[in-house]
Scaffold this active site. Structure first.
Site, PDB file in Angstrom:
ATOM      1  N   GLY A  89      -0.546   8.679  -9.224  1.00 28.25           N
ATOM      2  CA  GLY A  89      -1.326   7.203  -8.828  1.00 28.25           C
ATOM      3  C   GLY A  89      -0.002   7.076  -8.017  1.00 28.25           C
ATOM      4  N   SER A 106      -4.125  -7.743 -12.817  1.00 23.95           N
ATOM      5  CA  SER A 106      -4.259  -8.058 -11.097  1.00 23.95           C
ATOM      6  C   SER A 106      -3.961  -8.691 -11.096  1.00 23.95           C
ATOM      7  CB  SER A 106      -4.870  -7.369 -10.128  1.00 23.95           C
ATOM      8  OG  SER A 106      -5.322  -7.545  -9.229  1.00 23.95           O
ATOM      9  N   TYR A 144     -14.106  -4.647 -10.605  1.00 25.13           N
ATOM     10  CA  TYR A 144     -12.965  -3.953 -10.625  1.00 25.13           C
ATOM     11  C   TYR A 144     -12.472  -5.543 -10.928  1.00 25.13           C
ATOM     12  CZ  TYR A 144      -8.337  -3.899  -9.363  1.00 25.13           C
ATOM     13  OH  TYR A 144      -6.829  -4.100 -10.008  1.00 25.13           O
ATOM     14  N   LYS A 176     -10.787  -5.773 -15.350  1.00 20.03           N
ATOM     15  CA  LYS A 176      -9.166  -6.235 -15.296  1.00 20.03           C
ATOM     16  C   LYS A 176      -8.826  -7.519 -17.098  1.00 20.03           C
ATOM     17  CE  LYS A 176      -7.131  -3.215 -13.000  1.00 20.03           C
ATOM     18  NZ  LYS A 176      -5.725  -1.959 -14.389  1.00 20.03           N
ATOM     19  N   ASN A 207       1.153  -7.531  -4.802  1.00 16.76           N
ATOM     20  CA  ASN A 207       0.140  -6.394  -3.942  1.00 16.76           C
ATOM     21  C   ASN A 207       1.512  -5.668  -3.625  1.00 16.76           C
ATOM     22  OD1 ASN A 207      -1.633  -9.053  -3.194  1.00 16.76           O
ATOM     23  ND2 ASN A 207      -2.827  -7.393  -1.426  1.00 16.76           N
ATOM     24  N   PHE A 264      -9.041  -9.486   8.751  1.00 23.01           N
ATOM     25  CA  PHE A 264     -10.398 -10.343   7.788  1.00 23.01           C
ATOM     26  C   PHE A 264     -10.177 -11.846   7.991  1.00 23.01           C
ATOM     27  CE2 PHE A 264     -10.833  -6.135   5.424  1.00 23.01           C
ATOM     28  CZ  PHE A 264     -11.559  -5.348   6.812  1.00 23.01           C
ATOM     29  N   ARG A 273     -13.866 -11.009   4.775  1.00 26.97           N
ATOM     30  CA  ARG A 273     -14.093 -10.015   4.203  1.00 26.97           C
ATOM     31  C   ARG A 273     -14.183 -10.845   3.049  1.00 26.97           C
ATOM     32  NH1 ARG A 273      -9.877  -5.830   1.680  1.00 26.97           N
ATOM     33  NH2 ARG A 273      -9.408  -7.505   0.750  1.00 26.97           N
TER      34      ARG A 273
HETATM   35  C1  UD1 Z   1      -7.097  -6.225  -3.081  1.00 25.85           C
HETATM   36  C2  UD1 Z   1      -8.553  -6.644  -3.942  1.00 25.85           C
HETATM   37  C3  UD1 Z   1      -7.879  -7.003  -5.584  1.00 25.85           C
HETATM   38  C4  UD1 Z   1      -7.352  -5.898  -5.835  1.00 25.85           C
HETATM   39  C5  UD1 Z   1      -5.749  -5.475  -4.643  1.00 25.85           C
HETATM   40  C6  UD1 Z   1      -5.018  -4.210  -5.149  1.00 25.85           C
HETATM   41  C7  UD1 Z   1     -10.125  -7.720  -2.770  1.00 25.85           C
HETATM   42  C8  UD1 Z   1     -10.872  -8.561  -2.643  1.00 25.85           C
HETATM   43  N1  UD1 Z   1      -8.648  -8.032  -3.291  1.00 25.85           N
HETATM   44  O1  UD1 Z   1      -6.239  -7.608  -2.765  1.00 25.85           O
HETATM   45  O2  UD1 Z   1      -8.666  -7.153  -5.810  1.00 25.85           O
HETATM   46  O3  UD1 Z   1      -6.092  -6.062  -7.199  1.00 25.85           O
HETATM   47  O4  UD1 Z   1      -6.799  -4.909  -3.888  1.00 25.85           O
HETATM   48  O5  UD1 Z   1      -4.275  -4.212  -4.203  1.00 25.85           O
HETATM   49  O6  UD1 Z   1     -10.587  -6.413  -2.038  1.00 25.85           O
HETATM   50  N2  UD1 Z   1      -7.015  -7.103   5.704  1.00 25.85           N
HETATM   51  C9  UD1 Z   1      -7.189  -6.932   6.913  1.00 25.85           C
HETATM   52  N3  UD1 Z   1      -8.010  -5.909   7.411  1.00 25.85           N
HETATM   53  C10 UD1 Z   1      -7.467  -4.638   6.296  1.00 25.85           C
HETATM   54  C11 UD1 Z   1      -7.047  -4.828   5.200  1.00 25.85           C
HETATM   55  C12 UD1 Z   1      -6.995  -5.962   5.295  1.00 25.85           C
HETATM   56  O7  UD1 Z   1      -7.482  -7.663   7.104  1.00 25.85           O
HETATM   57  O8  UD1 Z   1      -7.840  -3.357   6.619  1.00 25.85           O
HETATM   58  C13 UD1 Z   1      -6.341  -8.800   4.247  1.00 25.85           C
HETATM   59  C14 UD1 Z   1      -7.420  -9.177   3.456  1.00 25.85           C
HETATM   60  O9  UD1 Z   1      -7.977 -10.146   4.115  1.00 25.85           O
HETATM   61  C15 UD1 Z   1      -5.666 -10.087   3.040  1.00 25.85           C
HETATM   62  C16 UD1 Z   1      -4.582  -9.739   2.863  1.00 25.85           C
HETATM   63  O10 UD1 Z   1      -5.003  -7.909   4.449  1.00 25.85           O
HETATM   64  O11 UD1 Z   1      -5.537 -10.945   3.023  1.00 25.85           O
HETATM   65  C17 UD1 Z   1      -4.434  -8.052   1.464  1.00 25.85           C
HETATM   66  O12 UD1 Z   1      -5.936  -7.273   1.428  1.00 25.85           O
HETATM   67  P1  UD1 Z   1      -5.519  -6.496   0.635  1.00 25.85           P
HETATM   68  O13 UD1 Z   1      -4.438  -5.188   0.782  1.00 25.85           O
HETATM   69  O14 UD1 Z   1      -6.809  -5.625   0.341  1.00 25.85           O
HETATM   70  O15 UD1 Z   1      -5.387  -7.121  -0.812  1.00 25.85           O
HETATM   71  P2  UD1 Z   1      -5.991  -8.058  -1.754  1.00 25.85           P
HETATM   72  O16 UD1 Z   1      -6.938  -8.269  -0.946  1.00 25.85           O
HETATM   73  O17 UD1 Z   1      -4.955  -9.084  -1.940  1.00 25.85           O
END
Ligand code: UD1
Length: 345
Positions: free
Chosen positions: A10, A125, A150, A154, A180, A219, A296
């Site tokens: 992974g 996480s 999820y 954890k 992240n 989002f 979201r």
């Molecule tokens: C997400 C998970 C978290 C997990 C982690 C694994 C959620 C709510 N949280 O974290 O539990 O441990 O992934 O890597 O899903 N964003 C956009 N547009 C997109 C994708 C993301 O605006 O298409 C924004 C999100 O709202 C957030 C930020 O980008 O504010 C980061 O998002 P993401 O990469 O999904 O990480 P987490 O939300 O921190």
């Protein structure tokens, strides 16, 4: 030193396996290929000139785990293998509990049979903190109710590890709460390989930039933050991989057979979604097609780490910048496209 890396094909597992091999560890990768590709093994070889042992095993199967522990003599275990999609976990919670918790329990059952205490690193996480009351988040913060199955899985795994160690079963554990992870290996030979539509921000950005997705949806831009978008702590995948080496070295050194530590792993810097997009555009000299959309469900507003504890106790610090992460993430996406085109011809 023989190290079992579960989920070693992974995203975080493959980068960590490369570093382990480069440092001379004997690596055994276990992966069920449910969210990874066997080709990653060849790519690990391309970088390191070494082929780790590979076992395609579903860790939920008790018998397979027993056989694995009979066939090898592990000195250390890094347990990455887990399902990680928040959305999927809401749709299929049982799948997440059975896999993420069941796999850990099977491994623990085998560890209990070992004669010597084993070094064990668990991938957790920052999701276990939920929306923390203040920033930056340190390890003493009270854990909040997880937003998704999820996250719950954890948290449960962390509790299981703590209680097993408290009950006096000898194994040395470090639990890492990742913020992240982003970016790719400097060679662009390995990187994040999402199956289907990515849920995480950076792979969605790179897939939009290359034309696989029409546009990125941000989002929500009405949060109470500097520019209205959510804030996260993005850490370079190479820095994150390196942490596991520091942890293994520490666990090897300590004499306490029931050693138990929890560490945050982040850069310590909060970056908003719009800041990240702008940095991606600047570093890679391109324009990203994005739109502002609805919030979201389940998103925390702000999360960034206080990583002082791990810096002080393990002497680890970040070496790579966010700029470098966004540059390597983009190069990796370009490399994927070149390889896809080559395979089609
Ligand atoms: C997400 C998970 C978290 C997990 C982690 C694994 C959620 C709510 N949280 O974290 O539990 O441990 O992934 O890597 O899903 N964003 C956009 N547009 C997109 C994708 C993301 O605006 O298409 C924004 C999100 O709202 C957030 C930020 O980008 O504010 C980061 O998002 P993401 O990469 O999904 O990480 P987490 O939300 O921190």
């Amino acid at each position: 030193m023989q190290v079992l890396v579960t989920g070693g094909l992974g995203y975080i597992g493959s980068h960590t396996s490369v570093l382990l091999l480069e440092k001379g560890y004997d690596v055994v990768i276990v992966d069920d290929l449910s969210n990874s590709n066997e080709k990653v093994l060849k790519n690990i070889f391309k970088i390191t000139n070494k082929t780790p042992a590979f076992e395609k095993i579903d860790l939920k199967e008790r018998e397979s785990v027993s056989k694995l522990f009979k066939n090898y003599n592990f000195d250390g275990i890094i347990h990455f293998a887990a399902h990680k999609s928040v959305n999927e976990s809401i749709l299929y919670p049982k799948k997440y509990f059975q896999n993420n918790i069941g796999s850990l329990e099977n491994i623990i059952d085998e560890i209990k049979l070992l004669k010597n205490p084993i070094n064990f690193i668990f991938s957790s996480s920052c999701t276990v903190y939920g929306q923390a009351d203040s920033m930056p988040i340190n390890e003493t913060f009270k854990l909040k109710k997880a937003e998704s199955p999820y996250g719950q899985s954890k948290r449960k795994c962390e509790e299981i590890l703590e209680s097993v160690i408290e009950s006096g079963h000898c194994f040395k554990n470090i639990t890492l709460r990742y913020f992240n992870p982003v970016g790719a290996h400097p060679t662009s030979i390995i990187g994040e390989l999402p199956t289907g539509v990515p849920e995480n921000l950076v792979p969605y950005i790179t897939q939009t930039a290359i034309g696989k997705r029409d546009f990125l949806t941000v989002f929500g831009n009405d949060y109470n933050t500097k520019d209205g978008t959510c804030i996260r702590d993005y850490i370079h995948i190479m820095d994150l991989a390196e942490v596991h080496i520091s942890c293994l070295e520490k666990l090897t050194d300590v004499n306490d057979d029931n050693y138990f530590k929890v560490y945050n792993v982040g850069s310590g810097k909060g970056t908003s979604v719009l800041e990240l997009i702008s940095l991606f555009e600047n570093v890679n000299q391109l324009k990203l097609n994005y739109k502002i959309g609805k919030r979201r469900n389940g998103d925390v507003i702000v999360a960034y780490a206080d990583s002082t504890k791990i810096k002080d106790e393990l002497n680890w610090s970040t070496k790579y910048s966010l700029e470098n992460a966004l540059e390597t993430a983009w190069k990796w996406e370009l490399n994927l496209k070149t390889n896809e085109q080559r395979n089609q011809n």
